[in-house]
Design a protein around this motif. Structure first.
Motif, PDB file in Angstrom:
ATOM      1  N   ALA A 191       4.689  10.793  46.294  1.00  0.00           N
ATOM      2  CA  ALA A 191       4.373  11.923  45.419  1.00  0.00           C
ATOM      3  C   ALA A 191       2.872  12.052  45.192  1.00  0.00           C
ATOM      4  O   ALA A 191       2.403  13.049  44.695  1.00  0.00           O
ATOM      5  CB  ALA A 191       5.079  11.766  44.077  1.00  0.00           C
ATOM      6  N   MET A 192       2.116  11.014  45.566  1.00  0.00           N
ATOM      7  CA  MET A 192       0.668  11.053  45.387  1.00  0.00           C
ATOM      8  C   MET A 192       0.039  11.650  46.642  1.00  0.00           C
ATOM      9  O   MET A 192       0.495  11.405  47.747  1.00  0.00           O
ATOM     10  CB  MET A 192       0.117   9.623  45.229  1.00  0.00           C
ATOM     11  N   LEU A 201       6.409  21.563  49.311  1.00  0.00           N
ATOM     12  CA  LEU A 201       5.395  22.014  50.277  1.00  0.00           C
ATOM     13  C   LEU A 201       4.516  20.851  50.745  1.00  0.00           C
ATOM     14  O   LEU A 201       4.404  19.833  50.062  1.00  0.00           O
ATOM     15  CB  LEU A 201       4.523  23.094  49.639  1.00  0.00           C
ATOM     16  N   ASP A 202       3.889  21.038  51.899  1.00  0.00           N
ATOM     17  CA  ASP A 202       3.036  19.963  52.421  1.00  0.00           C
ATOM     18  C   ASP A 202       1.748  19.874  51.584  1.00  0.00           C
ATOM     19  O   ASP A 202       1.373  20.844  50.905  1.00  0.00           O
ATOM     20  CB  ASP A 202       2.736  20.187  53.905  1.00  0.00           C
ATOM     21  N   PRO A 203       1.059  18.711  51.595  1.00  0.00           N
ATOM     22  CA  PRO A 203      -0.089  18.503  50.697  1.00  0.00           C
ATOM     23  C   PRO A 203      -1.183  19.557  50.818  1.00  0.00           C
ATOM     24  O   PRO A 203      -1.720  19.995  49.804  1.00  0.00           O
ATOM     25  CB  PRO A 203      -0.613  17.125  51.113  1.00  0.00           C
ATOM     26  N   GLU A 206      -1.586  16.233  40.552  1.00  0.00           N
ATOM     27  CA  GLU A 206      -1.439  17.681  40.353  1.00  0.00           C
ATOM     28  C   GLU A 206      -1.482  18.003  38.858  1.00  0.00           C
ATOM     29  O   GLU A 206      -2.131  18.956  38.428  1.00  0.00           O
ATOM     30  CB  GLU A 206      -0.107  18.147  40.960  1.00  0.00           C
ATOM     31  N   ALA A 207      -0.787  17.165  38.088  1.00  0.00           N
ATOM     32  CA  ALA A 207      -0.761  17.358  36.634  1.00  0.00           C
ATOM     33  C   ALA A 207      -2.165  17.268  36.054  1.00  0.00           C
ATOM     34  O   ALA A 207      -2.595  18.109  35.262  1.00  0.00           O
ATOM     35  CB  ALA A 207       0.146  16.311  35.997  1.00  0.00           C
ATOM     36  N   LEU A 228      -2.277  26.249  46.910  1.00  0.00           N
ATOM     37  CA  LEU A 228      -1.560  26.970  45.852  1.00  0.00           C
ATOM     38  C   LEU A 228      -2.009  26.505  44.460  1.00  0.00           C
ATOM     39  O   LEU A 228      -2.048  27.293  43.521  1.00  0.00           O
ATOM     40  CB  LEU A 228      -0.049  26.817  46.032  1.00  0.00           C
ATOM     41  N   GLN A 229      -2.390  25.231  44.363  1.00  0.00           N
ATOM     42  CA  GLN A 229      -2.961  24.751  43.088  1.00  0.00           C
ATOM     43  C   GLN A 229      -4.248  25.511  42.794  1.00  0.00           C
ATOM     44  O   GLN A 229      -4.491  25.938  41.660  1.00  0.00           O
ATOM     45  CB  GLN A 229      -3.260  23.257  43.170  1.00  0.00           C
TER      46      GLN A 229
END
Lengths: 286, 264
Positions: free
Chosen positions: B247-248, B155-157, B187-188, B163-164
């Motif tokens: 990924a960032m 998904l886009d950022p 995210e983690a 969603l987070q």
């Protein structure tokens, strides 16, 4: 005026709402629907028209003894349908095809499932399926005549042995191409192996197998008529053999037309709706 | 009790050792993020934790009542609409269809799905909607242990962030703990209490990092500092964990003015 929607969408939209409004909408939509209808049904009707015209031209050129006209043929076909004997002839062929396809589906489907789920089974059955698929249908007709004689069972065997390997291959393909990630998803929620198969895999397998079943049905009809013709066991094939013996070309063509129409009725009345029903989600999910 | 202990888990797949004596303890109510490079066996470990895959060796101690899993690609049944997809695990658990569908609707509302979306087929839903349906499907069985396998990776950022937030709000009362697999270290750090780092060859959990502050309340700067210090302050981790700039979250990389490779 609604935005763009398909033919069915427009029809469904017009079926809703108060009568007066619906009438007004119908009037507005009539030309658009007519154009849709022409676009949709025009090309097949044109193709059919050309075929009938060619047939009529052949009739004019060679005479009714060689090639009866389409009208004559339809009259003869209608004559068959007005007698109980005609229905018995048609029913015998249809019943054989249905019974034989059920047997094929049971046996071919069972072995297809085994082969789909087991590499060993797939490797073991692959050469057998190739050999069985390679044997021409006419060879089976002759062989079964020699083995079993002209009997109802021989025709059932012939249809089953010709369509069985096809359904086997279709089943193997359906099992192998299913989305296994969905079964993993079900397993993550505690689904048993049986639940994974019955609730997730089977739905996909049926959707993939349905078109193959349609092809097997058409092939089954052809093989049934051929077997009946050779063995002279009651059915459309035997009726064709009788017509040939009596040089009754009208009746021979009438039975051909009835066979084709029977196939079309089963295909469009039963198989296609079933395919649409079990495979609708494939079209939506793209 | 809603924890899990994975003890010396090894797994061989297609002749290749995917996991080699990996051990991980997830305490009750704790959310542990599992990070590591591609091919490190994160998803395999998640599948083992979820009971989809049986490990070749090792022991698993499950201390929860009910688990559920959210997958990377939502894995919705393509022949079922959103409501039926949410109801699917409930029916697997023996609930009648009508009751399962009713419960599905109430769960769907929790993840902000609109009633007009209930009847939509998966092909008619956006990526974000599909992810919401997948989360609702998992929540439907009232799990106390949830496994997320890169649920927002595609998904886009902006959508990922929303969603987070949803996951954080749903887990606010610590109703569930679990495992969150992700490539995205920010995210983690944001969603998990601890971060377990898996090495490149699945040779084990290298260590568990604990980001400062509470989950969901860490600022982006905290997260970035944490990632920077944890990964680049430790030569062992920086060598083994590959951080892809893509990924960032872009704003983090941009604000700091440096990419992972230029750091330290």
């Amino acid at each position: 005026m609604p935005g763009y929607m398909g033919f069915e969408g427009r029809i469904n939209a017009l079926r809703r709402g108060p009568v007066r409004e619906r009438l007004v909408e119908w009037r507005e939509m009539a030309p658009i629907l007519a154009l849709d209808g022409v676009k949709r049904f025009g090309p097949p009707m044109l193709g059919l028209g050309l075929f009938l015209a060619t047939w009529q031209a052949g009739h004019v050129a060679y005479g009714a003894f060689i090639l009866p006209s389409p009208v004559q043929t339809l009259q003869a076909a209608f004559g068959v349908l007005t007698t109980s004997e005609g229905w018995i002839v048609l029913g015998a062929t249809v019943a054989r095809v249905v019974a034989a396809l059920a047997i094929s589906l049971l046996i071919g489907g069972f072995f297809g499932l085994l082969a789909g789920y087991s590499n060993f089974g797939r490797a073991m059955f692959a050469p057998v399926a190739t050999i069985l698929l390679g044997i021409p249908a006419t060879a089976w007709v002759i062989l079964t005549m020699i083995w079993f004689g002209p009997s109802h069972g021989a025709i059932l065997f012939t249809i089953s042995v010709v369509t069985g390997p096809m359904l086997y291959i279709g089943m193997v393909d359906a099992v192998l191409t299913r989305d296994r990630r969905l079964e993993e998803m079900a397993a993550a929620f505690g689904a048993s192996r049986w639940a994974q198969f019955s609730r997730v895999a089977l739905r996909q397998i049926i959707a993939t197998l349905a078109p193959v079943f349609g092809i097997a049905l058409a092939l089954g009809f052809k093989v049934a008529i051929m077997s009946e013709l050779v063995s002279n066991v009651a059915g459309i094939g035997a009726a064709l053999a009788r017509s040939r013996a009596h040089m009754d070309i009208d009746m021979a063509l009438a039975y051909v037309v009835l066979a084709v129409m029977g196939l079309l009725v089963i295909e469009h009345g039963l198989i296609r709706p079933m395919q649409r029903r079990v495979g609708a989600w494939k079209r939506v999910s793209g | 009790m809603s924890g899990m202990t994975l003890a010396t888990i090894s797994h061989v797949y297609a002749g290749r050792k995917v996991l080699d004596t990996v051990s991980l303890v997830i305490r009750p109510g704790e959310m542990v993020a599992l990070v590591g490079p591609s091919g490190s066996g994160k998803s395999t470990l998640a599948s083992i934790a979820a009971g989809i895959v049986k490990p070749t060796k090792g022991r698993i101690l499950r201390q929860y009542r009910q688990h559920a899993m959210v997958f990377q690609q939502a894995r919705l049944l393509p022949w079922a609409n959103a409501r039926e997809n949410i109801a699917f695990p409930l029916m697997l658990n023996g609930l009648r269809k009508r009751e399962a569908l009713e419960k599905a609707e109430s769960v769907a509302e929790k993840v902000a799905l609109l009633p007009e979306d209930f009847d939509k087929m998966p092909g008619e839903l956006s990526g974000g909607m599909r992810a919401r349906v997948a989360i609702a499907r998992a929540l439907g069985v009232a799990p106390d242990f949830l496994i997320f396998d890169e649920p927002f990776a595609a998904l886009d950022p902006a959508l990922r962030r929303r969603l987070q937030d949803l996951v954080l709000s749903l887990g606010q009362d610590r109703a569930f703990g679990g495992m969150f697999i992700t490539h995205d270290l920010a995210e983690a750090a944001r969603l998990a209490d601890h971060i377990a780092v898996l090495d490149r060859q699945g040779k084990g959990v290298l260590g568990t990092l604990t980001p400062p502050g509470q989950r969901g309340h860490r600022s982006d700067v905290d997260i970035f500092d944490f990632v920077q210090q944890s990964l680049y302050g430790d030569p062992l981790l920086s060598d083994l964990v590959h951080v892809d700039e893509r990924a960032m979250p872009l704003d983090l990389v941009g604000d700091a003015g440096l990419g992972p490779r230029r750091c330290c």
